[in-house]
Structure formats: C-alpha cells, structure tokens
Design an enzyme around this catalytic site. Sequence first.
Site, PDB file in Angstrom:
ATOM      1  N   TYR A   1      19.411  13.493  24.730  1.00 44.32           N
ATOM      2  CA  TYR A   1      18.884  14.558  25.583  1.00 44.32           C
ATOM      3  C   TYR A   1      17.721  13.988  26.390  1.00 44.32           C
ATOM      4  O   TYR A   1      16.614  13.827  25.886  1.00 44.32           O
ATOM      5  CB  TYR A   1      18.457  15.717  24.683  1.00 44.32           C
ATOM      6  CG  TYR A   1      17.826  16.920  25.341  1.00 44.32           C
ATOM      7  CD1 TYR A   1      17.786  17.092  26.714  1.00 44.32           C
ATOM      8  CD2 TYR A   1      17.274  17.934  24.548  1.00 44.32           C
ATOM      9  CE1 TYR A   1      17.212  18.205  27.288  1.00 44.32           C
ATOM     10  CE2 TYR A   1      16.687  19.058  25.110  1.00 44.32           C
ATOM     11  CZ  TYR A   1      16.648  19.186  26.479  1.00 44.32           C
ATOM     12  OH  TYR A   1      16.071  20.301  27.042  1.00 44.32           O
TER      13      TYR A   1
ATOM     14  N   LYS B   1      22.689  14.348  27.898  1.00 42.42           N
ATOM     15  CA  LYS B   1      22.295  15.582  28.589  1.00 42.42           C
ATOM     16  C   LYS B   1      21.168  15.179  29.534  1.00 42.42           C
ATOM     17  O   LYS B   1      20.046  14.910  29.109  1.00 42.42           O
ATOM     18  CB  LYS B   1      21.822  16.649  27.611  1.00 42.42           C
ATOM     19  CG  LYS B   1      21.345  17.940  28.262  1.00 42.42           C
ATOM     20  CD  LYS B   1      20.792  18.902  27.218  1.00 42.42           C
ATOM     21  CE  LYS B   1      20.366  20.231  27.811  1.00 42.42           C
ATOM     22  NZ  LYS B   1      19.158  20.151  28.635  1.00 42.42           N
TER      23      LYS B   1
ATOM     24  N   GLU C   1      18.237  24.062  38.795  1.00 48.98           N
ATOM     25  CA  GLU C   1      17.763  24.336  40.154  1.00 48.98           C
ATOM     26  C   GLU C   1      18.384  23.424  41.210  1.00 48.98           C
ATOM     27  O   GLU C   1      18.307  23.723  42.403  1.00 48.98           O
ATOM     28  CB  GLU C   1      16.232  24.222  40.216  1.00 48.98           C
ATOM     29  CG  GLU C   1      15.503  25.325  39.462  1.00 48.98           C
ATOM     30  CD  GLU C   1      15.194  24.948  38.013  1.00 48.98           C
ATOM     31  OE1 GLU C   1      14.192  25.449  37.485  1.00 48.98           O
ATOM     32  OE2 GLU C   1      15.955  24.154  37.423  1.00 48.98           O
TER      33      GLU C   1
END
Length: 301
Positions: A135, A165, A193
């Site tokens: 991650y 990730k 975003e």
Amino acid sequence: MKIKNLIAATYAPMHQDGSLNTSIIGEYSNFLIRNKISGVFMNGSTGDFTSLTSNERKEITTAWSEHKSADLYLIDHVGDSSLKVAKDLATHAADKVDAIAVLAPFYFRLNTVEKLMHYCKEIAACAPNLPFYYYHIPVLSGANLNMLDFLKIASKEIPNLAGIKFTNNNLIDYLHCKNFEGGKYNILFGFDEIFLSSLPLGADGWVGSTYNHMAPLYYTIKTLFEEGKMTEAAALQTKAIRFVEILDGYGGFNGVAKGYMKTFGLDFGPSRFPHATVSDDVYTEIKAELENIGLLTLLSK
C-alpha cells in the site's frame, strides 16, 4: 487473479459509545455489491486503522470474512509500525480474506526500497497462500520511494506479491509499475481525485473511499472516457473533487464522509479521534451544496 473495477476503502462501523458495530457489515456488503463495487479494502486509512486496537482490527477482519461473497473481493490491510503486530494480523487474516496489504511503518520512516522489501517479505510470509499488496501512500507513511525500484527487487523476493495499491499522484512511476514485466502485477490506482487521469494509462482497478458514496459517477466517467467524451468526463471528475472539498470543509473529510453514509441508510456511528463527528444539521447543509452542483443524482443507491 487481477482485481478490476472499483474497490471501496471501507469504514469501521461503531456504536454511539465508540465500540465496534460489526453487525452492520452484512448490510454494508450488500450495499456495495448493489452499487457494482467489486472489492473491499478494510482496516485502511479510511477505516481508521491507526485509531483501532489490534483486537478491533481482527474483529473487523473476522466480521467481513463471515460475509464473504463471490461478488466482493476482500483485501485486509494488516500494516503497522510494529512488524510483530503486522505479522500477527497477517497470520490472523490468512484463512479469512482473499488478499492482504501493508503500508510502510510511519513513525521511524523507511528510506530505502531494501528496507521496505524486508518488511513486506516478513509479513507476506505469514499468509503465504494469499496475494500480497504493498500500500503505497507516501503522503501519510512518509515512505516516498520509487515503486518501480521496489517491484524490481520485491518480485524476486516475495513469492505471493500480487501488486500495489498506488495512492500517489506520480503518474510516471505508476505507468512504469503498470507495465513492469509485461503488466504482470495488479497495480490498483488509489487517488480518487485524479481517477480520470489514470484511464489513459490503462488503469482498470481502483481503491478509494469515495467509491462508497459515488460509484455511479466514477463508472459514468469511465464510460464517457471510452466514448471519447473528455469534456463531459472532466466535468464529472470536477464534481467528485468538489464532493471531497465540500465534506472536508466541515471538519475533515474522513469523519464527515463516514457520517455521510447515513444518507444511504448505513449508520456507522461516530469517528475515532482525531476525525470529526458532526451533527445531522451539517448533513442538511452538505446536501444543499451537493444539490447545487448537480451531484445528488450521481451518488450510490
């Protein structure tokens, strides 16, 4: 197996007294499946993992495992600043979920990919039959390392390495990871975003908190991109950004967004400190702002 489409970073549901409320996870699972979410990323940043005890994290893992579905892939984040704790969490998850993930230790921060590989290798070995994901979220972990360099060594040292990730806006590094060894690894894009920006780079799997709230919007962005309607897709991406900005303006996104789930009939209770828990009146104001920008019809059902 490569996980594709939207994966929701899930919340830690709580009772009003702040204790865990895992009884709602079955309903939560059904909600995500209904909105075409293909997976769950539990015990992560959205799930307040740093504010939970190890036993609470295990309780969440167990509860999701009791609602396993062929329609919802379960990834359990087991990372911790303590390698010993992370290994214990990985061992607990080994027979309960579909994959595990870890972020880097975030107090004494890692400064080389070799140290990161050692940390990941130790944890991955505790669940050797599960796919393992790193991650990458340097804005929070402080491990601002090159992921292509990490893949080059981790691919040789971690047999169950499945992918990353990738929660960073370094699209060059993302693209190199996506293409590494002919696209062998599952590089899940984790920056909601700039979802639209990931599409020309070949992204086909995404992990994020706002996929709880706006799955239809993101699938529409993807469709518009595929149809070559970039102006319309960019307009929707702007709405997604405004969603984050509006909620963040009421005391911080994580806590306010968790409470917003009541809009969908899922009361996840208060947030753990330092995240904000706000009143119902605030959500009335938020609803008016979202309606004003034409977002309400694009939210999850």
